[in-house]
Scaffold this motif. Structure first.
Motif, PDB file in Angstrom:
ATOM      1  N   ALA A 149      -5.801  -4.742  -7.501  1.00 50.98           N
ATOM      2  CA  ALA A 149      -5.410  -3.510  -6.834  1.00 50.98           C
ATOM      3  C   ALA A 149      -6.602  -2.584  -6.733  1.00 50.98           C
ATOM      4  O   ALA A 149      -7.520  -2.628  -7.543  1.00 50.98           O
ATOM      5  CB  ALA A 149      -4.275  -2.823  -7.596  1.00 50.98           C
ATOM      6  N   LEU A 195       0.451  -0.935 -11.897  1.00 53.95           N
ATOM      7  CA  LEU A 195      -0.826  -1.504 -11.509  1.00 53.95           C
ATOM      8  C   LEU A 195      -1.744  -1.785 -12.680  1.00 53.95           C
ATOM      9  O   LEU A 195      -2.738  -2.472 -12.534  1.00 53.95           O
ATOM     10  CB  LEU A 195      -1.541  -0.557 -10.533  1.00 53.95           C
ATOM     11  N   THR A 196      -1.445  -1.225 -13.849  1.00 60.78           N
ATOM     12  CA  THR A 196      -2.315  -1.446 -14.999  1.00 60.78           C
ATOM     13  C   THR A 196      -1.786  -2.582 -15.851  1.00 60.78           C
ATOM     14  O   THR A 196      -0.604  -2.905 -15.814  1.00 60.78           O
ATOM     15  CB  THR A 196      -2.407  -0.170 -15.858  1.00 60.78           C
ATOM     16  N   CYS A 218      -3.127   3.569  -3.155  1.00 60.77           N
ATOM     17  CA  CYS A 218      -3.261   2.247  -3.766  1.00 60.77           C
ATOM     18  C   CYS A 218      -3.033   1.140  -2.745  1.00 60.77           C
ATOM     19  O   CYS A 218      -2.161   1.253  -1.877  1.00 60.77           O
ATOM     20  CB  CYS A 218      -2.255   2.069  -4.911  1.00 60.77           C
ATOM     21  N   VAL A 242      -7.478   1.550  -6.438  1.00 66.30           N
ATOM     22  CA  VAL A 242      -7.002   2.928  -6.516  1.00 66.30           C
ATOM     23  C   VAL A 242      -8.082   3.792  -5.871  1.00 66.30           C
ATOM     24  O   VAL A 242      -9.186   3.902  -6.380  1.00 66.30           O
ATOM     25  CB  VAL A 242      -6.768   3.355  -7.977  1.00 66.30           C
ATOM     26  N   TRP A 285      -4.133   9.977  -4.828  1.00 65.17           N
ATOM     27  CA  TRP A 285      -4.544   8.584  -4.938  1.00 65.17           C
ATOM     28  C   TRP A 285      -3.803   7.756  -3.909  1.00 65.17           C
ATOM     29  O   TRP A 285      -2.658   8.031  -3.565  1.00 65.17           O
ATOM     30  CB  TRP A 285      -4.226   8.036  -6.329  1.00 65.17           C
ATOM     31  N   TRP A 306       3.678   3.441  -8.152  1.00 63.11           N
ATOM     32  CA  TRP A 306       3.803   3.944  -6.797  1.00 63.11           C
ATOM     33  C   TRP A 306       4.509   5.296  -6.807  1.00 63.11           C
ATOM     34  O   TRP A 306       5.447   5.509  -7.566  1.00 63.11           O
ATOM     35  CB  TRP A 306       4.600   2.978  -5.937  1.00 63.11           C
ATOM     36  N   CYS A 358       0.044   6.657  -4.872  1.00 64.14           N
ATOM     37  CA  CYS A 358       0.366   6.271  -6.237  1.00 64.14           C
ATOM     38  C   CYS A 358       0.022   7.421  -7.171  1.00 64.14           C
ATOM     39  O   CYS A 358      -0.666   8.367  -6.805  1.00 64.14           O
ATOM     40  CB  CYS A 358      -0.379   5.001  -6.632  1.00 64.14           C
ATOM     41  N   ILE A 360      -0.300   3.459 -13.877  1.00 59.78           N
ATOM     42  CA  ILE A 360      -0.233   3.968 -12.506  1.00 59.78           C
ATOM     43  C   ILE A 360       0.931   3.282 -11.812  1.00 59.78           C
ATOM     44  O   ILE A 360       1.096   2.069 -11.890  1.00 59.78           O
ATOM     45  CB  ILE A 360      -1.546   3.694 -11.762  1.00 59.78           C
ATOM     46  N   THR A 394      -2.620  -3.156  -3.060  1.00 58.66           N
ATOM     47  CA  THR A 394      -2.553  -4.292  -3.982  1.00 58.66           C
ATOM     48  C   THR A 394      -2.458  -5.601  -3.210  1.00 58.66           C
ATOM     49  O   THR A 394      -1.971  -5.649  -2.089  1.00 58.66           O
ATOM     50  CB  THR A 394      -1.335  -4.188  -4.922  1.00 58.66           C
ATOM     51  N   TRP A 397       0.832  -1.194   0.000  1.00 61.73           N
ATOM     52  CA  TRP A 397       0.000   0.000   0.000  1.00 61.73           C
ATOM     53  C   TRP A 397       0.869   1.248   0.000  1.00 61.73           C
ATOM     54  O   TRP A 397       2.046   1.212   0.365  1.00 61.73           O
ATOM     55  CB  TRP A 397      -0.927   0.008   1.212  1.00 61.73           C
TER      56      TRP A 397
END
Length: 412
Positions: A309, A292-293, A400, A311, A398, A282, A271, A280, A402, A268
């Motif tokens: 994940a 993350l994408t 994040c 967002v 944002w 970190w 991001c 995206i 995961t 976490w």
């Protein structure tokens, strides 16, 4: 010794001791084609499937080999007498109080008289059954790979996709069940396999059948779970599982999560989007590899199916956040309405045997924000995973979270 099985095990135990004492590589036995015919007939009348009708295997894993398995006993005796090779016949072989001896001395001779060539046909059936068994093993391996949602001997259970599994013929499904059982250390008998086949074809949602060794097959929400019963203590009832606390919006961190589908890594932190249309990543502390994408650049592995994940808009969060299992009374804003978490899990197809181990992300007020890999609430959360990503609209702050499979974890 009171049974033929006990006598057989005693013989092999003695041979294993001799083999160890002389440091030889193999032990050779004198099993003949007659023994093969007797075994196939015995197993056929007991209702054995292809595995049983294979009969006596040419070799065992413990170094025992049977080089005379396709040679008839009379041919061996004739050869031994011609070359002056002494041999000995066990007098107990004539004792017809033993089932095997009755087959050998009474039933097979009568069958051969009634149906000339019956012994040869039985020995040939063993060869044909071995070919069928090899074909079934290949198909079942393919089927297990297609329908295994998750599972391994390490996790102690398998979860199979019922829609994919039930598309295969019963013979293949039966072999899949035996193989999954074998990987879990279970020897599934024909009764357990038949009960599970009925559960797959005709069972109601939530039904289960006993397998072996305190294991069961359970059907729920389009999935079949093969695993221990009762469930491990950590999964007995809502709220009894592990928890990971995420203390504040500006902090980064990681931890391990172990419940249900094996060991996972939780990460976490803040991001950002690398470019207006880019992935995206970190903001700090986690490394640029944490994209993350979907569609990572060359050299990076693709996201695994289990990775997910969230967002979240940091401005709308109440810290600390907590990744945990569900609790009684949990609710979540979903599809524009405040809904009970149990209802959401039911409608989105989470099997009943997974609901108490499925992780959920909640805020300090107890509101559920995210079910990893499944859905996000209306609290500014967007779910990211294989085949989907967040919108390209910018967000000033944002945060994040995961959840991903640890490297090296066992696959189905």
């Amino acid at each position: 010794l009171t049974t033929e099985a006990e006598a057989r095990e005693a013989r092999y135990a003695f041979l294993a001791e001799v083999k160890a004492s002389v440091s030889t590589g193999v032990v050779l036995t004198g099993h003949t084609a007659d023994d093969q015919a007797e075994t196939v007939l015995f197993r056929a009348v007991r209702g054995s499937g292809p595995d049983g009708l294979v009969g006596i295997r040419p070799a065992r894993e413990d170094g025992v080999e049977r080089p005379l398995l396709r040679v008839w006993r009379t041919d061996i005796e004739t050869y031994a007498m011609r070359v002056g090779l002494p041999f000995r016949e066990d007098p107990s072989n004539r004792d017809t109080s033993w089932t095997r001896n009755r087959i050998r001395n009474v039933i097979l001779p009568a069958l051969e008289e009634a149906v000339p060539g019956a012994k040869s046909s039985l020995a040939r059936l063993a060869v044909l059954s071995e070919m069928q068994r090899e074909a079934l093993e290949g198909l079942s391996s393919l089927a297990l790979g297609q329908c295994a949602v998750r599972g391994s001997a390490v996790e102690g259970s398998f979860v199979l996709d019922l829609a994919v599994l039930s598309a295969w013929p019963d013979a293949v499904i039966a072999q899949v069940l035996r193989e999954a059982g074998r990987r879990l250390g279970l020897a599934l008998g024909s009764g357990a396999v038949e009960r599970t086949l009925r559960l797959i074809r005709q069972g109601r949602d939530g039904a289960s059948v006993d397998l072996a060794g305190r294991h069961a097959a359970t059907r729920s929400s389009g999935a079949l779970r093969l695993g221990p019963t009762p469930l491990p203590a950590a999964t007995e009832g809502p709220g009894a599982g592990p928890r990971v606390v995420i203390p504040a919006a500006g902090e980064t961190g990681q931890a391990q999560w172990s419940a249900g589908a094996g060991l996972r890594r939780v990460r976490w932190g803040p991001c950002r989007r690398a470019s207006p249309e880019g992935p995206i990543v970190w903001s700090e502390g986690q490394g640029e590899e944490a994209r993350l994408t979907p569609g990572p650049p060359p050299g990076e592995p693709a996201l695994k199916d289990a990775d997910a994940a969230a967002v979240l808009s940091a401005a709308g969060l109440t810290f600390p956040l907590e990744l945990r299992t569900r609790k009684p009374g949990d609710r979540m804003e979903w599809t524009g309405h405040d809904r009970r978490l149990k209802k959401i899990m039911t409608e989105t197809g989470v099997p009943s045997f997974d609901r108490d181990t499925t992780p959920v992300l909640a805020d300090a007020l107890g509101s559920v924000l995210w079910i990893p890999g499944l859905t996000a609430s209306g609290h500014g959360a967007e779910t990211v995973g294989p085949g989907r990503g967040p919108s390209s609209q910018p967000a000033p702050d944002w945060f994040c979270v995961t959840l991903s499979r640890l490297e090296g974890e066992a696959e189905p």
